[in-house]
Design an enzyme around this catalytic site. Structure first.
Site, mmCIF file in Angstrom:
data_model
loop_
_atom_site.group_PDB
_atom_site.id
_atom_site.type_symbol
_atom_site.label_atom_id
_atom_site.label_comp_id
_atom_site.label_asym_id
_atom_site.label_seq_id
_atom_site.Cartn_x
_atom_site.Cartn_y
_atom_site.Cartn_z
ATOM 1 C CD GLU A 121 5.253 -6.936 -1.717
ATOM 2 O OE1 GLU A 121 4.343 -6.826 -2.549
ATOM 3 O OE2 GLU A 121 5.700 -8.026 -1.322
ATOM 4 C CB CYS B 2 3.000 -0.071 -6.850
ATOM 5 S SG CYS B 2 3.115 -1.734 -7.513
ATOM 6 C CD GLU C 273 2.382 5.764 -5.624
ATOM 7 O OE1 GLU C 273 2.170 5.905 -4.406
ATOM 8 O OE2 GLU C 273 2.582 4.664 -6.158
ATOM 9 N N GLY D 150 2.141 2.439 5.344
ATOM 10 C CA GLY D 150 3.246 1.504 5.598
ATOM 11 C C GLY D 150 4.042 1.899 6.828
ATOM 12 C CD GLU E 40 1.841 8.768 2.286
ATOM 13 O OE1 GLU E 40 1.368 7.762 1.685
ATOM 14 O OE2 GLU E 40 2.605 9.579 1.738
ATOM 15 N N GLY F 239 0.832 -1.202 0.000
ATOM 16 C CA GLY F 239 0.000 0.000 0.000
ATOM 17 C C GLY F 239 0.861 1.245 0.000
ATOM 18 C CB SER F 240 0.025 4.741 0.697
ATOM 19 O OG SER F 240 -0.500 4.647 2.001
HETATM 20 P P1 NAD Z 1 -3.377 2.525 1.584
HETATM 21 O O1 NAD Z 1 -2.058 2.567 2.229
HETATM 22 O O2 NAD Z 1 -4.312 3.640 1.814
HETATM 23 O O3 NAD Z 1 -4.174 1.217 2.046
HETATM 24 C C1 NAD Z 1 -3.636 -0.080 1.877
HETATM 25 C C2 NAD Z 1 -4.324 -1.028 2.835
HETATM 26 O O4 NAD Z 1 -4.016 -0.677 4.183
HETATM 27 C C3 NAD Z 1 -5.844 -1.038 2.744
HETATM 28 O O5 NAD Z 1 -6.305 -2.358 2.839
HETATM 29 C C4 NAD Z 1 -6.251 -0.226 3.980
HETATM 30 O O6 NAD Z 1 -7.533 -0.528 4.461
HETATM 31 C C5 NAD Z 1 -5.193 -0.655 4.968
HETATM 32 N N1 NAD Z 1 -4.946 0.276 6.096
HETATM 33 C C6 NAD Z 1 -5.162 1.617 6.137
HETATM 34 N N2 NAD Z 1 -4.744 2.116 7.332
HETATM 35 C C7 NAD Z 1 -4.242 1.084 8.040
HETATM 36 C C8 NAD Z 1 -3.637 0.955 9.335
HETATM 37 N N3 NAD Z 1 -3.467 2.017 10.131
HETATM 38 N N4 NAD Z 1 -3.225 -0.265 9.736
HETATM 39 C C9 NAD Z 1 -3.354 -1.334 8.929
HETATM 40 N N5 NAD Z 1 -3.931 -1.293 7.716
HETATM 41 C C10 NAD Z 1 -4.369 -0.099 7.261
HETATM 42 O O7 NAD Z 1 -3.111 2.317 0.027
HETATM 43 P P2 NAD Z 1 -4.172 2.300 -1.161
HETATM 44 O O8 NAD Z 1 -4.673 3.684 -1.404
HETATM 45 O O9 NAD Z 1 -5.168 1.207 -0.934
HETATM 46 O O10 NAD Z 1 -3.243 1.821 -2.394
HETATM 47 C C11 NAD Z 1 -2.436 2.674 -3.109
HETATM 48 C C12 NAD Z 1 -0.985 2.519 -2.711
HETATM 49 O O11 NAD Z 1 -0.567 1.167 -2.775
HETATM 50 C C13 NAD Z 1 -0.055 3.268 -3.644
HETATM 51 O O12 NAD Z 1 0.897 3.986 -2.914
HETATM 52 C C14 NAD Z 1 0.606 2.155 -4.439
HETATM 53 O O13 NAD Z 1 1.832 2.519 -5.000
HETATM 54 C C15 NAD Z 1 0.703 1.081 -3.434
HETATM 55 N N6 NAD Z 1 0.895 -0.251 -4.054
HETATM 56 C C16 NAD Z 1 2.113 -0.887 -3.960
HETATM 57 C C17 NAD Z 1 2.321 -2.127 -4.559
HETATM 58 C C18 NAD Z 1 3.671 -2.825 -4.487
HETATM 59 O O14 NAD Z 1 3.724 -4.017 -4.684
HETATM 60 N N7 NAD Z 1 4.768 -2.132 -4.232
HETATM 61 C C19 NAD Z 1 1.286 -2.738 -5.257
HETATM 62 C C20 NAD Z 1 0.080 -2.086 -5.348
HETATM 63 C C21 NAD Z 1 -0.112 -0.829 -4.732
#
Ligand code: NAD
Length: 447
Positions: free
Chosen positions: A224, A258, A350, A207, A205, A202-203
């Site tokens: 990731e 990503c 991004e 992460g 932030e 995910g993002s």
């Molecule tokens: P996000 O970080 O907002 O959310 C990702 C996940 O985390 C969601 O399931 C969300 O519900 C959960 N989440 C949110 N807050 C949390 C917390 N405090 N504790 C635990 N879990 C929590 O990201 P997004 O908007 O869903 O996705 C976009 C991001 O993902 C982009 O930055 C993209 O680059 C990245 N991404 C990376 C990869 C990779 O393999 N490197 C692949 C796909 C997407």
């Protein structure tokens, strides 16, 4: 609630898994690991994953349709995601039996060997952009290595992960071994509190928050995260091949990848020509609802659209020029941003939308410096026919994956994938992912 971003229609209700329910799921997973003794035999796991691959393949059309409804992505891209899902399952089904330890020679009086053991219960938190494919990417190697998995998909896209878990049970994956916890941030945070290993996709932030929670429990973690990946286009490249691939590397999933190639670095002597070609390609893009299989579907949400528009506006106010970027509802024309300076947000951060920032470079060293000038380091493309330069630039760019005269290569299930810097650490895909879901035990025996 599941919403089709192409139409705004709600088409399914999703349960919100409470922190108490998450704790129960982890208990169920521990019980499954304890009682399912057959599952400890690699061949049993291999055959179950292979059966799951066939079940997924058997309902490929239905799964692609669901994925497109849930994410808005063009149908042919959802079909490619289903095909990649099948490949993950096949690949790890085929790799399970190759997890082996070593014997370490230490003299005649002792025998020493290593075992590769699973972590136990793995918690996996994933985003909304490739829900089915990323579920397979994370869960298949973890299950293959003998772990139980509890996966939390994004609240914006949970349908195909739920279906994959149903199919897994039909394929013979024991109950409790693959569970899906739908919900928002609270559900994800609860999962991190209980499991033996965490994978977060995910993002950056979020992460960082997950990493902090893992640190307090000393739980191992793979991150990731996002990227700001460059394509580096040298004057000797074949532009007929390079430009369409570069455009596709950005527009895949409406820029919401990503690994999106969201920066374009162009050798100065071909700058004007390359920009013209990109503008022509952007102008020819067909935009529409995902089920009509256009080139570009909608963005997933208002939040995502507003982010892209705000970043374009900021670039404009800092002196950049923008071609394209018009929008209606969640549908947005691709935007090309030129007259960019490296320190601008549009070059550094991004967007996660169909926005390409382009900049000329003077020589190889300048190109590498620009490529490395962001905090991210996920993927890069290098376009040149000079073999020595290709390897030098591949060595010089700070990123987890480099493609020369190509980009992405259809998912690359076999290729280790992950980032450096703000793009995270740890590797998904390939044998590296499988090994990452194990820990080494050393056994010393006096003879
Ligand atoms: P996000 O970080 O907002 O959310 C990702 C996940 O985390 C969601 O399931 C969300 O519900 C959960 N989440 C949110 N807050 C949390 C917390 N405090 N504790 C635990 N879990 C929590 O990201 P997004 O908007 O869903 O996705 C976009 C991001 O993902 C982009 O930055 C993209 O680059 C990245 N991404 C990376 C990869 C990779 O393999 N490197 C692949 C796909 C997407």
């Amino acid at each position: 609630m599941a919403i089709d971003p192409s139409t705004g229609h709600e088409f399914a209700e999703l349960p919100e898994t409470s922190p108490e329910q998450v704790a129960e799921m982890v208990e169920d997973a521990r019980r499954a690991l304890e009682v399912e003794r057959d599952w400890r035999t690699p061949l049993v796991r291999s055959r179950a994953l292979a059966r799951l691959a066939r079940l997924v393949d058997g309902e490929a059309d239905a799964l692609a349709d669901l994925e497109t409804r849930d994410t808005g992505k063009p149908l042919s891209q959802s079909r490619a995601d289903v095909a990649a899902t099948v490949r993950y399952l096949e690949y790890y089904a085929g790799s399970i039996e190759r997890i082996e330890g070593r014997t370490i020679p230490i003299g005649p009086d002792a025998l020493d060997y290593t075992l590769r053991e699973p972590w136990g219960v793995c918690g996996q938190i994933i985003p909304w952009n490739y829900p089915l494919q990323v579920t397979a990417r994370c869960a298949a190697p973890a299950l293959a290595a003998g772990n139980a998995v509890i996966l939390k998909p994004s609240e914006l896209a949970s349908i195909t992960p739920l279906r994959l878990a149903e199919l897994a049970e039909r394929a013979g994956v024991p109950r409790g071994m693959l569970q899906i916890a739908t919900g928002h941030a609270e559900t994800g945070a609860a999962l991190v509190e209980h499991v033996d290993h965490v994978t977060f996709v995910g993002s950056a932030e979020t992460g960082a928050k997950v990493a902090a929670a893992c640190a307090t429990r000393l739980a191992p973690l793979d991150l990731e995260l996002g990227g700001k990946s460059p394509n580096v286009l040298f004057a000797d490249a074949d532009l007929d091949k390079a430009v369409p691939a570069i455009v596709q590397s950005l527009l895949q999933n409406a820029g919401q990848s990503c690994s999106a190639g969201s920066r374009l670095l162009i050798e100065r002597s071909i700058y004007e020509e390359s920009i013209e070609r990109v503008v022509t390609s952007f102008g020819a893009v067909r935009i529409g609802p995902g089920l009509e299989d256009p080139d570009l579907g909608p963005l997933i949400s208002q939040k995502q659209l507003q982010r892209a528009l705000r970043m374009l506006e900021a670039a404009r106010s800092e002196g950049a020029s923008i071609q394209g970027g018009e929008h209606s509802d969640l549908f947005m024309q691709p935007a090309l941003v030129t007259d960019v300076r490296p320190e601008m947000e549009i070059f550094q951060e991004e967007v996660f939308g169909p926005v390409l920032a382009a900049l000329p470079f003077d020589d190889e060293r300048h190109a590498i410096a620009l490529a490395n000038s962001t905090a991210y380091g996920l993927v890069a493309g290098v376009w040149t026919h000079d073999l020595g330069r290709a390897h030098r630039v591949a060595a010089g760019i700070r990123a987890g994956q480099i493609f020369v005269n190509g980009y992405g290569v259809g998912g690359g299930v076999e290729l280790p994938f992950g980032g450096t810097g703000r793009s995270g650490y740890g590797r998904g895909k390939g044998v590296e992912a499988l090994l990452g879901y194990t820990q080494t035990k050393n056994v010393w025996v006096a003879l």
